[in-house]
Design a protein around this motif. Structure first.
Motif, mmCIF file in Angstrom:
data_model
loop_
_atom_site.group_PDB
_atom_site.id
_atom_site.type_symbol
_atom_site.label_atom_id
_atom_site.label_comp_id
_atom_site.label_asym_id
_atom_site.label_seq_id
_atom_site.Cartn_x
_atom_site.Cartn_y
_atom_site.Cartn_z
ATOM 1 N N VAL A 93 42.501 39.326 8.305
ATOM 2 C CA VAL A 93 41.825 38.647 9.419
ATOM 3 C C VAL A 93 40.335 38.616 9.103
ATOM 4 C CG1 VAL A 93 41.365 38.624 11.887
ATOM 5 C CG2 VAL A 93 43.582 39.439 11.039
ATOM 6 N N ASP A 94 39.820 37.416 8.930
ATOM 7 C CA ASP A 94 38.414 37.194 8.587
ATOM 8 C C ASP A 94 37.752 36.584 9.810
ATOM 9 O OD1 ASP A 94 36.014 36.737 7.295
ATOM 10 O OD2 ASP A 94 36.893 35.672 5.600
ATOM 11 N N CYS A 95 36.636 37.173 10.232
ATOM 12 C CA CYS A 95 36.008 36.769 11.501
ATOM 13 C C CYS A 95 34.516 36.550 11.296
ATOM 14 C CB CYS A 95 36.240 37.867 12.535
ATOM 15 S SG CYS A 95 35.520 37.501 14.138
ATOM 16 N N GLY A 104 27.443 37.252 11.526
ATOM 17 C CA GLY A 104 28.229 38.369 11.015
ATOM 18 C C GLY A 104 29.483 37.779 10.379
ATOM 19 N N ASP A 105 30.037 38.431 9.364
ATOM 20 C CA ASP A 105 31.183 37.883 8.615
ATOM 21 C C ASP A 105 31.955 39.073 8.047
ATOM 22 O OD1 ASP A 105 32.909 36.354 7.085
ATOM 23 O OD2 ASP A 105 31.415 35.857 5.562
ATOM 24 N N HIS A 106 33.172 39.306 8.548
ATOM 25 C CA HIS A 106 33.800 40.611 8.347
ATOM 26 C C HIS A 106 35.309 40.417 8.256
ATOM 27 C CE1 HIS A 106 33.869 44.947 8.802
ATOM 28 N NE2 HIS A 106 34.344 44.960 10.029
ATOM 29 N N ALA A 107 35.969 41.142 7.368
ATOM 30 C CA ALA A 107 37.417 40.955 7.206
ATOM 31 C C ALA A 107 38.120 42.273 6.927
ATOM 32 C CB ALA A 107 37.701 39.970 6.071
HETATM 33 MG MG MG Z 1 34.534 36.428 5.839
#
Ligand code: MG
Ligand code: MG
Length: 272
Positions: A93-95, A104-107
């Motif tokens: 899940v990449d958010c 922000g960019d987080h997985a």
């Molecule tokens: Mg990402």
């Protein structure tokens, strides 16, 4: 050109990173067998908006969703669908979210129920490689020192590193300089500088490193349809050293996982 951030801007980016971290923590409480990724996508959009943010992927390059959900052989950029998640699946899940004008960019790759041991090991090593890479994000090093560390670690475990997709600088744009490949040669690439913020995101395959794009134009799968793992953190260089802005702490809290893996990358302990 690398855009260096001031201390104040880094604190704003920490808030953006914490919003995506909390969103993944919320997803961790909802993701289970029988739930669809489309449902998770709607939950994530509402959560980000309720917390004062804007979905970061939605509309970017024409992306139709808030989350990118990549199941099993899907590497990244999986579009949410109506397929119920199954026991034994892994789901990356990449958010992305925008807060205070910064992304922000987080997985995180979640395990659903009973996952095959060889796939569990792939996830473990991929997440370990993320920290192996982050450790090299410091003054004196160059871009490919991070990629070389990730590649060396993963290939020692007989896994392969996707080449076509890379990490990136992060700021007022989702993708800033420099590109942060998960492979490379020691001592090559741009020198790291104080105040830079990057998204480091190893995409590691159990089988071949080759990938294909599905007909939806987004979803990327392994060419041999074997599993792929993906973990992503946002990291700043502060006082010459890597400082984590995102955290898996909310995911771990939801899943009952105890971990001190992030401690070496924080000036102060994180209070959830
Ligand atoms: Mg990402
Ligand atoms: Mg990214």
């Amino acid at each position: 050109m690398i855009i260096q951030k001031s201390r104040e801007e880094i604190e704003l980016m920490r808030q953006s990173a914490l919003l995506v971290s909390k969103t993944l923590g919320m997803i961790a409480t909802e993701i289970k067998e029988g739930v669809t990724t489309l449902h998770l996508d709607k939950l994530a959009e509402a959560y980000i908006r309720d917390n004062g943010g804007t979905p970061g992927f939605l509309g970017l390059y024409g992306c139709p969703s808030t989350l990118l959900t990549s199941v099993n052989e899907q590497v990244v950029h999986g579009l949410p669908t109506n397929r119920p998640i199954e026991n034994g699946d892994i789901v990356s899940v990449d958010c992305g979210a925008i807060l205070n004008e910064f992304y922000g960019d987080h997985a995180y790759t979640f395990e659903i129920g009973e996952v095959a041991p060889e796939t569990k090991k792939l996830l473990q090593v991929t997440k370990e490689s993320l920290y192996v890479g982050i450790r090299e994000l410091k003054i004196g090093n160059r871009v490919e020192d991070v990629g070389n560390a990730i590649q060396t670690y993963c290939e020692a475990h007989k896994y392969t590193v996707v080449r076509e997709l890379v990490g990136h600088g992060l700021g007022r744009k989702m993708h800033e300089d420099p590109e942060m490949p998960n492979y490379g040669k020691k001592g090559r690439g741009k020198l790291f500088v104080e105040g830079m913020v990057v998204a480091i995101e190893p995409m590691i395959n159990l089988g071949t490193r080759n990938i294909k794009t599905l007909k939806d134009g987004w979803t990327i799968v392994t060419a041999d349809r074997k599993p792929s793992a993906h973990f992503e953190h946002n990291v700043a260089i502060v006082n010459g050293r890597p400082e984590l802005l995102s955290t898996f702490g909310y995911v771990y809290e939801a899943l009952g996982i105890v971990s001190d893996e992030e401690n070496e990358f924080r000036m102060q302990p994180l209070v959830l």
